[in-house]
Design a protein around this motif. Sequence first.
Motif, short mmCIF file in Angstrom:
data_model
loop_
_atom_site.label_atom_id
_atom_site.label_comp_id
_atom_site.label_asym_id
_atom_site.label_seq_id
_atom_site.Cartn_x
_atom_site.Cartn_y
_atom_site.Cartn_z
N THR A 167 0.82 -1.22 0.00
CA THR A 167 0.00 0.00 0.00
C THR A 167 0.85 1.26 0.00
O THR A 167 0.33 2.36 -0.25
CB THR A 167 -0.93 0.03 1.23
OG1 THR A 167 -0.14 -0.06 2.43
CG2 THR A 167 -1.91 -1.13 1.19
N THR B 86 -7.48 -5.27 5.33
CA THR B 86 -8.53 -4.40 5.85
C THR B 86 -9.19 -3.64 4.70
O THR B 86 -8.71 -3.66 3.56
CB THR B 86 -7.95 -3.39 6.84
OG1 THR B 86 -7.06 -2.50 6.14
CG2 THR B 86 -7.17 -4.09 7.95
N VAL C 235 -9.31 -0.43 4.38
CA VAL C 235 -8.38 0.63 3.97
C VAL C 235 -7.29 0.08 3.07
O VAL C 235 -6.93 0.69 2.05
CB VAL C 235 -7.79 1.32 5.22
CG1 VAL C 235 -6.66 2.26 4.82
CG2 VAL C 235 -8.87 2.08 5.98
N GLN C 236 -6.74 -1.07 3.42
CA GLN C 236 -5.66 -1.65 2.62
C GLN C 236 -6.16 -2.05 1.24
O GLN C 236 -5.45 -1.87 0.24
CB GLN C 236 -5.07 -2.86 3.34
CG GLN C 236 -4.23 -2.50 4.55
CD GLN C 236 -3.76 -3.72 5.32
OE1 GLN C 236 -4.44 -4.75 5.35
NE2 GLN C 236 -2.61 -3.62 5.95
N ALA D 15 -6.31 1.32 -0.61
CA ALA D 15 -5.02 1.97 -0.78
C ALA D 15 -4.13 1.23 -1.77
O ALA D 15 -3.32 1.85 -2.47
CB ALA D 15 -4.31 2.08 0.58
N MET E 69 -4.61 7.63 3.68
CA MET E 69 -5.39 6.81 4.60
C MET E 69 -6.55 7.59 5.22
O MET E 69 -7.65 7.05 5.41
CB MET E 69 -4.48 6.24 5.70
CG MET E 69 -3.37 5.34 5.18
SD MET E 69 -4.04 3.88 4.32
CE MET E 69 -2.53 3.00 3.89
N ILE F 32 -9.35 7.88 2.67
CA ILE F 32 -10.04 6.60 2.51
C ILE F 32 -11.01 6.38 3.66
O ILE F 32 -12.18 6.00 3.46
CB ILE F 32 -9.03 5.45 2.41
CG1 ILE F 32 -8.21 5.56 1.13
CG2 ILE F 32 -9.74 4.10 2.47
CD1 ILE F 32 -7.07 4.56 1.04
N ALA F 33 -10.54 6.61 4.88
CA ALA F 33 -11.40 6.41 6.05
C ALA F 33 -12.61 7.35 6.00
O ALA F 33 -13.74 6.95 6.33
CB ALA F 33 -10.60 6.63 7.33
N LEU G 268 -15.05 6.11 3.31
CA LEU G 268 -15.75 4.92 3.79
C LEU G 268 -16.83 5.29 4.79
O LEU G 268 -17.92 4.72 4.79
CB LEU G 268 -14.76 3.94 4.42
CG LEU G 268 -13.93 3.08 3.47
CD1 LEU G 268 -12.87 2.30 4.23
CD2 LEU G 268 -14.82 2.13 2.70
N ALA H 286 -13.13 0.35 9.29
CA ALA H 286 -12.18 0.42 8.18
C ALA H 286 -10.91 -0.36 8.45
O ALA H 286 -10.18 -0.68 7.51
CB ALA H 286 -11.84 1.88 7.89
N CYS H 287 -10.63 -0.67 9.72
CA CYS H 287 -9.38 -1.36 10.06
C CYS H 287 -9.59 -2.85 10.33
O CYS H 287 -8.65 -3.54 10.74
CB CYS H 287 -8.73 -0.71 11.28
SG CYS H 287 -8.21 1.01 10.98
N ARG I 105 -12.93 1.41 -3.97
CA ARG I 105 -11.68 0.98 -4.63
C ARG I 105 -11.66 1.43 -6.09
O ARG I 105 -10.64 1.89 -6.60
CB ARG I 105 -11.55 -0.54 -4.55
CG ARG I 105 -10.30 -1.10 -5.22
CD ARG I 105 -10.25 -2.61 -5.08
NE ARG I 105 -11.36 -3.26 -5.77
CZ ARG I 105 -11.61 -4.57 -5.70
NH1 ARG I 105 -10.84 -5.35 -4.97
NH2 ARG I 105 -12.63 -5.09 -6.36
#
Length: 469
Positions: free
Chosen positions: A256, A344, A346-347, A350, A359, A362-363, A366, A375-376, A394
């Motif tokens: 990532t 996750t 997020v991953q 990313a 990050m 993204i959070a 989401l 998200a984690c 994504r």
Amino acid sequence: MRRLRILAFGRASALAAAGWLVVWQLVSWAVAAPVVLPGPLEVAGALVAGLGDGAFRRAILWSAGRIMLGLGMSYLLAVPLAWVSRRWDAVRAAARPPLRVMHAAPIACTAVLLLLWFGSAWVGCAAVVLVALPSLYFPLLAGLDAAPAQQREVFDAFDVHGPRRWLGSTWQQTVPALRAAGAGAVGMAWKAGVAAELIGISQGSVGEQVFQAKVLLETADVFAWAMVVVLLSTACERVLDAVLAQSASWALRIATRVRRSSGEGTCCGAVCLRHARSAHDGCAPVSLTVAPGERVCLMAPSGAGKTSCLRMIAGLDEPAAGAVEVRGRIAMRFQEPRLIESATAVQNIALFANGALDMADIAANLGALAPGLDACAPVSSLSGGQRGCVALLRALGAPADIVLLDEPFSGLDEAAHRAAAAWVAEAAGKRALVVATHDPRDAELLGARVVVLDAPGGGADGSAPSCWE
């Protein structure tokens, strides 16, 4: 619940082990011949006495070092060989015969040859490679062959290659197969290594100590050495398995952070299909032009060729007839989320965002798209609707010029449907957007032109002989 089951299984295993030790001691007392069958008490005494002896400890270190070296070499050879074999059948065919011979050859015979070739000091290490390499290669290759092609298509559609693809996809598929193969290969490697040392009487090794105990009829010492090998083999297997499991997480974190110079998505993406027909269905040819920044909804009932049309645009399927021309980079939301299950949310995003979103972005997205989503947390723990939202972000978060969405709002209730469509309309910006849907509301919500695919020739949008004229 799962933790309670693990604890219960651990207690049951401990009780079973204690019961077998009692049976062993009772049988030893019944035989009343320690030379023939010493009991666990005698073996424990021999083990304690050995641990206080410097030669005993040095023998353990000597053998463990060479066996671990052989295991490391086996992993380093088996993994790339399996990757190459999966890709090229010629390599698979060439590697199969010698590895089958290595897998089937009895260690007693091969140890003699290895002793002649490598000498007594390295016969154990060579024996480990001989046994562990095929034991790792064949299960690993089978696991890679069984890995679903859907994940590879995601990386193909997004044009993700190099380190990000290797770390985010290839290694993630490799680790489960390698862990399963290692469960048997590590134990076999330790047995083969010590057996080869015993045959070669390697000076200073565990094998030599076992040979001496056998000659002196110190049966308790033989059992003690067997106990040492079992414990070392088990510990080695657990450590390697833990390292492999953790390596998948490490690989995702690194992937990532890998960046490829690509810039952000632009408004220059365009698509043209001229009487294009997929080889994978019997649908009518499709003619379609999507201008830069234009939004198009492909409307048709299920099975009419919407997905096939998107796959041809993404380059996943070659047209059996007609032509497909695409200008710009592609991002795609498939009908299925097709996420990396161990990663996750997020991953997952990313990995394909390539730095277009950090990050925090993204959070935040989401949270707006799927309130309450963790998200984690690994995406395997998310609900179906939440997984769909991750796949949607994504696609929209990638630095693409053309965004393809295949039934992006399926399974959502009315409120969530409208909220997700509003978010997509804003996130798409000036990029070309092609949405496959059967819901006529989506065109209105997205401000998109409608192209119907249910008639021969597809959407009647008057495509020209040349897409770009």
